[in-house]
Design a protein around this motif. Structure first.
Motif, PDB file in Angstrom:
ATOM      1  N   THR A   1      41.773 -12.302  36.110  1.00  0.00           N
ATOM      2  CA  THR A   1      41.854 -10.887  36.458  1.00  0.00           C
ATOM      3  C   THR A   1      42.188 -10.711  37.937  1.00  0.00           C
ATOM      4  N   ASN A   2      43.160  -9.844  38.203  1.00  0.00           N
ATOM      5  CA  ASN A   2      43.503  -9.473  39.574  1.00  0.00           C
ATOM      6  C   ASN A   2      42.300  -8.777  40.212  1.00  0.00           C
ATOM      7  N   ALA A   3      42.080  -9.045  41.500  1.00  0.00           N
ATOM      8  CA  ALA A   3      40.888  -8.499  42.181  1.00  0.00           C
ATOM      9  C   ALA A   3      40.809  -6.969  42.124  1.00  0.00           C
ATOM     10  N   HIS A   4      41.961  -6.289  42.017  1.00  0.00           N
ATOM     11  CA  HIS A   4      41.942  -4.813  41.928  1.00  0.00           C
ATOM     12  C   HIS A   4      41.171  -4.328  40.699  1.00  0.00           C
ATOM     13  N   TYR A   5      41.016  -5.210  39.724  1.00  0.00           N
ATOM     14  CA  TYR A   5      40.436  -4.778  38.441  1.00  0.00           C
ATOM     15  C   TYR A   5      39.023  -5.292  38.206  1.00  0.00           C
ATOM     16  N   ILE A   6      38.423  -5.877  39.249  1.00  0.00           N
ATOM     17  CA  ILE A   6      37.034  -6.331  39.117  1.00  0.00           C
ATOM     18  C   ILE A   6      36.117  -5.243  39.677  1.00  0.00           C
ATOM     19  N   ILE A   7      35.247  -4.700  38.826  1.00  0.00           N
ATOM     20  CA  ILE A   7      34.310  -3.658  39.237  1.00  0.00           C
ATOM     21  C   ILE A   7      32.911  -4.272  39.273  1.00  0.00           C
ATOM     22  N   SER A   8      32.155  -3.974  40.323  1.00  0.00           N
ATOM     23  CA  SER A   8      30.766  -4.435  40.397  1.00  0.00           C
ATOM     24  C   SER A   8      29.819  -3.279  40.070  1.00  0.00           C
ATOM     25  N   TYR A   9      28.673  -3.628  39.525  1.00  0.00           N
ATOM     26  CA  TYR A   9      27.695  -2.618  39.127  1.00  0.00           C
ATOM     27  C   TYR A   9      26.349  -2.945  39.777  1.00  0.00           C
ATOM     28  N   PRO A  10      26.073  -2.417  40.969  1.00  0.00           N
ATOM     29  CA  PRO A  10      24.816  -2.747  41.651  1.00  0.00           C
ATOM     30  C   PRO A  10      23.580  -2.466  40.805  1.00  0.00           C
ATOM     31  N   LEU A  11      23.636  -1.434  39.971  1.00  0.00           N
ATOM     32  CA  LEU A  11      22.448  -1.087  39.165  1.00  0.00           C
ATOM     33  C   LEU A  11      22.047  -2.213  38.218  1.00  0.00           C
ATOM     34  N   LEU A  12      23.013  -3.072  37.890  1.00  0.00           N
ATOM     35  CA  LEU A  12      22.736  -4.157  36.937  1.00  0.00           C
ATOM     36  C   LEU A  12      21.633  -5.088  37.412  1.00  0.00           C
ATOM     37  N   ASN A  13      21.476  -5.220  38.736  1.00  0.00           N
ATOM     38  CA  ASN A  13      20.540  -6.219  39.246  1.00  0.00           C
ATOM     39  C   ASN A  13      19.079  -5.941  38.912  1.00  0.00           C
ATOM     40  N   SER A  14      18.796  -4.739  38.432  1.00  0.00           N
ATOM     41  CA  SER A  14      17.422  -4.467  37.999  1.00  0.00           C
ATOM     42  C   SER A  14      17.253  -4.643  36.485  1.00  0.00           C
ATOM     43  N   VAL A  15      18.338  -5.007  35.800  1.00  0.00           N
ATOM     44  CA  VAL A  15      18.278  -5.159  34.335  1.00  0.00           C
ATOM     45  C   VAL A  15      17.903  -6.600  33.987  1.00  0.00           C
ATOM     46  N   ARG A  16      17.022  -6.770  33.001  1.00  0.00           N
ATOM     47  CA  ARG A  16      16.591  -8.108  32.579  1.00  0.00           C
ATOM     48  C   ARG A  16      16.875  -8.378  31.100  1.00  0.00           C
ATOM     49  N   PHE A  17      17.189  -7.318  30.340  1.00  0.00           N
ATOM     50  CA  PHE A  17      17.427  -7.472  28.895  1.00  0.00           C
ATOM     51  C   PHE A  17      18.879  -7.121  28.572  1.00  0.00           C
ATOM     52  N   PHE A  18      19.564  -8.044  27.933  1.00  0.00           N
ATOM     53  CA  PHE A  18      20.985  -7.864  27.652  1.00  0.00           C
ATOM     54  C   PHE A  18      21.268  -8.053  26.159  1.00  0.00           C
ATOM     55  N   ILE A  19      21.965  -7.087  25.574  1.00  0.00           N
ATOM     56  CA  ILE A  19      22.462  -7.253  24.202  1.00  0.00           C
ATOM     57  C   ILE A  19      23.933  -7.609  24.341  1.00  0.00           C
ATOM     58  N   VAL A  20      24.324  -8.788  23.846  1.00  0.00           N
ATOM     59  CA  VAL A  20      25.649  -9.328  24.166  1.00  0.00           C
ATOM     60  C   VAL A  20      26.332  -9.871  22.925  1.00  0.00           C
ATOM     61  N   GLU A  21      27.654 -10.009  23.036  1.00  0.00           N
ATOM     62  CA  GLU A  21      28.418 -10.602  21.935  1.00  0.00           C
ATOM     63  C   GLU A  21      28.151 -12.114  21.921  1.00  0.00           C
ATOM     64  N   SER A  22      28.248 -12.764  23.071  1.00  0.00           N
ATOM     65  CA  SER A  22      27.835 -14.172  23.160  1.00  0.00           C
ATOM     66  C   SER A  22      27.209 -14.397  24.531  1.00  0.00           C
ATOM     67  N   ALA A  23      26.090 -15.131  24.568  1.00  0.00           N
ATOM     68  CA  ALA A  23      25.318 -15.292  25.805  1.00  0.00           C
ATOM     69  C   ALA A  23      26.125 -16.037  26.861  1.00  0.00           C
ATOM     70  N   ARG A  24      26.890 -17.019  26.414  1.00  0.00           N
ATOM     71  CA  ARG A  24      27.662 -17.827  27.352  1.00  0.00           C
ATOM     72  C   ARG A  24      28.693 -16.965  28.111  1.00  0.00           C
ATOM     73  N   GLU A  25      29.478 -16.184  27.345  1.00  0.00           N
ATOM     74  CA  GLU A  25      30.478 -15.304  27.973  1.00  0.00           C
ATOM     75  C   GLU A  25      29.797 -14.230  28.826  1.00  0.00           C
ATOM     76  N   ALA A  26      28.680 -13.736  28.339  1.00  0.00           N
ATOM     77  CA  ALA A  26      27.966 -12.680  29.072  1.00  0.00           C
ATOM     78  C   ALA A  26      27.517 -13.191  30.438  1.00  0.00           C
ATOM     79  N   ARG A  27      26.970 -14.403  30.479  1.00  0.00           N
ATOM     80  CA  ARG A  27      26.512 -14.963  31.760  1.00  0.00           C
ATOM     81  C   ARG A  27      27.677 -15.117  32.724  1.00  0.00           C
ATOM     82  N   ARG A  28      28.778 -15.627  32.205  1.00  0.00           N
ATOM     83  CA  ARG A  28      29.980 -15.820  33.029  1.00  0.00           C
ATOM     84  C   ARG A  28      30.477 -14.472  33.576  1.00  0.00           C
ATOM     85  N   ASN A  29      30.559 -13.506  32.679  1.00  0.00           N
ATOM     86  CA  ASN A  29      31.055 -12.191  33.096  1.00  0.00           C
ATOM     87  C   ASN A  29      30.095 -11.487  34.049  1.00  0.00           C
TER      88      ASN A  29
END
Lengths: 232, 232
Positions: free
Chosen positions: B15-43
């Protein structure tokens, strides 16, 4: 050849910080095709543009005279420098003006680069829990009461046959009358999502069956709203 | 009651850097519902999540057994803490799994908060210059050649009658055969947009008439593509 960047801007004046995106690449842009220069300047500051406006040129497409085709002449600047296209709110060219400018860029062979930003249509669809594998955006429902009822029936039938989520926008002062019509015409089991004030601190986003909405005697304030339904 | 955040992730590995969005609010989240844990961690690392994964719990919805309805039990964590929903690429629940999780959150009365991020459908529509006031996303065209041709004709007729942009996605290895079909079946004046490798450094996004595409003898590599057309 430089590029035409398509830059989304915040949807509302009172946008929650989670929904403000900055575009560092914008700071090298000096030519802007905009819906209105005043709103564009305000929005550019909100999305992190720090360059002095004295160095920038704004072309307002809502004032242009098509017979002289100024859009095409504006786009000539792309031979020497990047340009950016902005509407007054949200994503240019989606439920918003700007598509003609993009089409003319393609005709002129100018690379078009859409950037990520707030779209009330996409956000409401993501948040609706309705079918995101097939959906249609239909703009506004007719104002005329009889035509509106007829259209709602047609869209619900289409939704049933194609399992397609139907999406509409509404002007704030008609929210309640359109919702009343939807609740009286749609099948009781049809799922209706009401998404209002998206990206603001007063965001309201909820999906339920028509029969449940009816029993809640729900009323909606005069805020910009997206309405979505799916008849399964 | 805490919220269920819907978090978009990058569309491609490169992905080109113009298209990477960060979400500061995420850092307080501890529970994730994901399609696959491996891809989720990477992303999550790519979008600015810095917390140790040892503190986090990942629920994989693609492995759940519906009879025991674990999604509903996972969502119980929202009584005590925020949760986030991610798919492996792009916006959850739009041309991607996740809608069932969102629907269940609504049923449980959990606030749903969709965030801004990359959607190949929205980006290609913005950049197409085609009608963004009325459009339909139809997923994949049929694989069977006869059914596919029939569907293309139906969608073009619908596009003409309703002035509605028709949007499709395609798997990379079928790109060329679907484009060949579109070019042989659609009216020569129908506008076709080919959007490939969106958000990558090799992004290709261009709109022209079917007759012009034919004369260019265009070929498309095996990259994820969105195809859009409008018969005016």
């Amino acid at each position: 050849m430089f590029s035409l960047y398509l830059i989304p801007v915040p949807l509302t004046e009172h946008t929650n910080a989670h929904y403000i995106i900055s575009y560092p690449l914008l700071n090298s842009v000096r030519f802007f095709i905009v819906e209105s220069a005043r709103e564009a300047r305000r929005n550019l500051r909100r999305i992190g543009f720090t360059t002095s406006f004295d160095e920038c040129t704004f072309f307002e497409w809502n004032k242009h005279d098509n017979t002289n085709n100024p859009v095409s002449s504006w786009l000539n600047h792309c031979k020497d420098a990047d340009m950016a296209l902005l509407s007054d709110a949200g994503c240019p060219a989606v439920a918003d003006p700007g598509a003609e400018v993009v089409a003319m860029a393609h005709q002129s062979g100018i690379p078009v680069v859409p950037l990520i930003g707030p779209s009330s249509i996409l956000l409401s669809l993501m948040g609706s829990g309705l079918n995101g594998q097939s959906f249609a955006f239909n703009g506004y429902l007719p104002v005329d009461p009889l035509k509106r009822k007829e259209k709602i029936k047609q869209f619900e039938q289409h939704s049933l046959v194609h399992r397609q989520t139907q999406i509409f926008i509404e002007t704030p002062y008609r929210n309640q009358s359109v919702i009343n019509d939807l609740l009286s015409i749609l099948h009781p089991s049809t799922k209706l999502c009401i998404a209002a004030g998206l990206t603001s601190d007063q965001q309201y986003l909820f999906t339920d069956s028509v029969s449940s909405w009816k029993s809640k005697r729900f009323t909606l304030d005069k805020v910009p709203a997206v309405l979505l339904f799916l008849r399964e």
